[in-house]
Design a protein around this motif. Structure first.
Motif, PDB file in Angstrom:
ATOM      1  N   ALA A 186       8.245   6.742  -6.140  1.00 54.27           N
ATOM      2  CA  ALA A 186       8.364   6.436  -4.718  1.00 54.27           C
ATOM      3  C   ALA A 186       9.556   7.159  -4.099  1.00 54.27           C
ATOM      4  O   ALA A 186       9.468   7.701  -2.987  1.00 54.27           O
ATOM      5  CB  ALA A 186       8.491   4.930  -4.511  1.00 54.27           C
ATOM      6  N   GLU A 190       9.635  10.011  -1.077  1.00 53.70           N
ATOM      7  CA  GLU A 190      10.504   9.998   0.105  1.00 53.70           C
ATOM      8  C   GLU A 190      11.232  11.330   0.262  1.00 53.70           C
ATOM      9  O   GLU A 190      11.324  11.885   1.365  1.00 53.70           O
ATOM     10  CB  GLU A 190      11.527   8.874  -0.009  1.00 53.70           C
ATOM     11  N   ALA A 196       9.097   5.705   3.583  1.00 50.86           N
ATOM     12  CA  ALA A 196       9.377   4.897   2.397  1.00 50.86           C
ATOM     13  C   ALA A 196       8.237   3.945   2.056  1.00 50.86           C
ATOM     14  O   ALA A 196       7.849   3.814   0.886  1.00 50.86           O
ATOM     15  CB  ALA A 196      10.671   4.109   2.599  1.00 50.86           C
ATOM     16  N   ASP A 197       7.687   3.260   3.067  1.00 47.44           N
ATOM     17  CA  ASP A 197       6.633   2.286   2.784  1.00 47.44           C
ATOM     18  C   ASP A 197       5.361   2.955   2.278  1.00 47.44           C
ATOM     19  O   ASP A 197       4.698   2.457   1.356  1.00 47.44           O
ATOM     20  CB  ASP A 197       6.344   1.419   4.006  1.00 47.44           C
ATOM     21  N   LEU A 198       5.016   4.096   2.839  1.00 48.59           N
ATOM     22  CA  LEU A 198       3.825   4.817   2.381  1.00 48.59           C
ATOM     23  C   LEU A 198       4.034   5.363   0.973  1.00 48.59           C
ATOM     24  O   LEU A 198       3.147   5.279   0.119  1.00 48.59           O
ATOM     25  CB  LEU A 198       3.493   5.964   3.337  1.00 48.59           C
ATOM     26  N   SER A 199       5.217   5.897   0.709  1.00 44.95           N
ATOM     27  CA  SER A 199       5.494   6.458  -0.613  1.00 44.95           C
ATOM     28  C   SER A 199       5.422   5.385  -1.694  1.00 44.95           C
ATOM     29  O   SER A 199       4.870   5.609  -2.779  1.00 44.95           O
ATOM     30  CB  SER A 199       6.874   7.119  -0.621  1.00 44.95           C
ATOM     31  N   LEU A 200       5.948   4.188  -1.385  1.00 46.48           N
ATOM     32  CA  LEU A 200       5.882   3.093  -2.352  1.00 46.48           C
ATOM     33  C   LEU A 200       4.443   2.655  -2.573  1.00 46.48           C
ATOM     34  O   LEU A 200       4.034   2.372  -3.709  1.00 46.48           O
ATOM     35  CB  LEU A 200       6.727   1.916  -1.869  1.00 46.48           C
ATOM     36  N   MET A 201       3.643   2.596  -1.503  1.00 49.56           N
ATOM     37  CA  MET A 201       2.230   2.245  -1.654  1.00 49.56           C
ATOM     38  C   MET A 201       1.516   3.242  -2.553  1.00 49.56           C
ATOM     39  O   MET A 201       0.744   2.864  -3.448  1.00 49.56           O
ATOM     40  CB  MET A 201       1.547   2.202  -0.282  1.00 49.56           C
ATOM     41  N   ARG A 204       2.692   2.742  -6.241  1.00 51.03           N
ATOM     42  CA  ARG A 204       2.145   1.523  -6.852  1.00 51.03           C
ATOM     43  C   ARG A 204       0.662   1.673  -7.183  1.00 51.03           C
ATOM     44  O   ARG A 204       0.213   1.369  -8.290  1.00 51.03           O
ATOM     45  CB  ARG A 204       2.324   0.336  -5.897  1.00 51.03           C
TER      46      ARG A 204
END
Length: 271
Positions: A186, A190, A196-201, A204
């Motif tokens: 993630a 970035e 950040a939120d899209l990269s973490l999604m 995961r």
């Protein structure tokens, strides 16, 4: 009804408790946990709770005594539960590094002990539990413990306890390695320009999907890797970095697993 004493109800103990209480035939679980907040949580899950072994109900005997305390406390507390065990009781310890023989020694000749290494995905029924019974564990006791643990995920038995330190290093500690990989993937996304939120999604779901594919496919992981790697493509460029000789991911993981195994061995030695 199976009667269980669960000694310690932290994250792992509570993960197992939750799945037991979801069974159609719920066991009768008595949790021994000094921390009030953890006792409250266990009670809300459906277990009876006490703060100390001195509060055990008179005459109450367990079919299974599950030790889910910190490794340093296992040998200190197990002797207190001998009076709460009958001739067919089995002790299951999920403490890293503590040998079954050391536990049996505190209980006396003929004590049935299973050393078990679970992992935290047990909380959602996707754990990996590896068990090693001592010579006094009967077929019925082994089957009882297997039925209890199957609600938490996959269960495997090994006969050589020397393997348990490596098991601890691979599957016991392994979820942390995967979580860190997701964390790093993630962060790399970035850096490459993703929110950040899209990269973490992405990180995961990619880890989840890849793990499920590896679990459900008949092909070994190496073949699945080859299938997604086009010559001179983007994946190949990334793998050139991850698979570098001497400092690539394979070498780092071997070093990490060896460090975890060595620590598991150390935890089993007298302080």
């Amino acid at each position: 009804m199976t009667k269980i004493i669960l000694v310690g109800c932290g994250n792992m103990g509570f993960a197992m408790l939750q799945r037991w209480m979801a069974h159609d035939e719920k066991p009768d679980v008595l949790v021994v946990e000094p921390a009030e907040a953890l006792r409250t949580r266990a009670g809300q899950a459906g277990a009876r709770t006490i703060a100390d072994q001195a509060d055990l109900p008179a005459g109450w005997q367990a079919d299974v005594v599950m030790l889910a305390t910190k490794p340093a406390l296992v040998l200190e507390v197990i002797g207190h539960y001998a009076a709460a065990m009958h001739s067919g009781s089995v002790v299951v310890s999920v403490a890293a590094g503590i040998a079954a023989s050391a536990i049996a020694e505190r209980l006396g000749a003929g004590a049935a002990v299973i050393r078990c290494m679970p992992n935290t995905p047990a909380a959602i029924g996707e754990g990996m539990m590896v068990c090693c019974p001592n010579a006094d564990v009967t077929r019925d006791q082994r089957q009882l413990v297997q039925r209890l643990l199957e609600g938490n995920g996959k269960v495997a038995f090994v006969d050589d306890e020397a393997m348990m330190d490596a098991v601890t290093a691979v599957s016991g500690s392994g979820p942390a390695y995967v979580f860190h990989f997701i964390e790093c993937l993630a962060a790399a996304g970035e850096k490459a320009g993703l929110p950040a939120d899209l990269s973490l999604m992405l990180a995961r779901q990619t880890a989840l999907g890849a793990a499920r594919l590896a679990s459900e496919s008949n092909d070994p992981p190496a073949e699945l890797r080859r299938q997604v790697t086009s010559p001179n493509g983007t994946t190949a460029a990334a793998l050139d970095v991850l698979m570098r000789a001497d400092d690539g991911l394979m070498d780092l993981l071997k070093e990490a697993v060896t460090a975890a195994k060595d620590r598991s061995v150390a935890l089993g030695k007298p302080s």
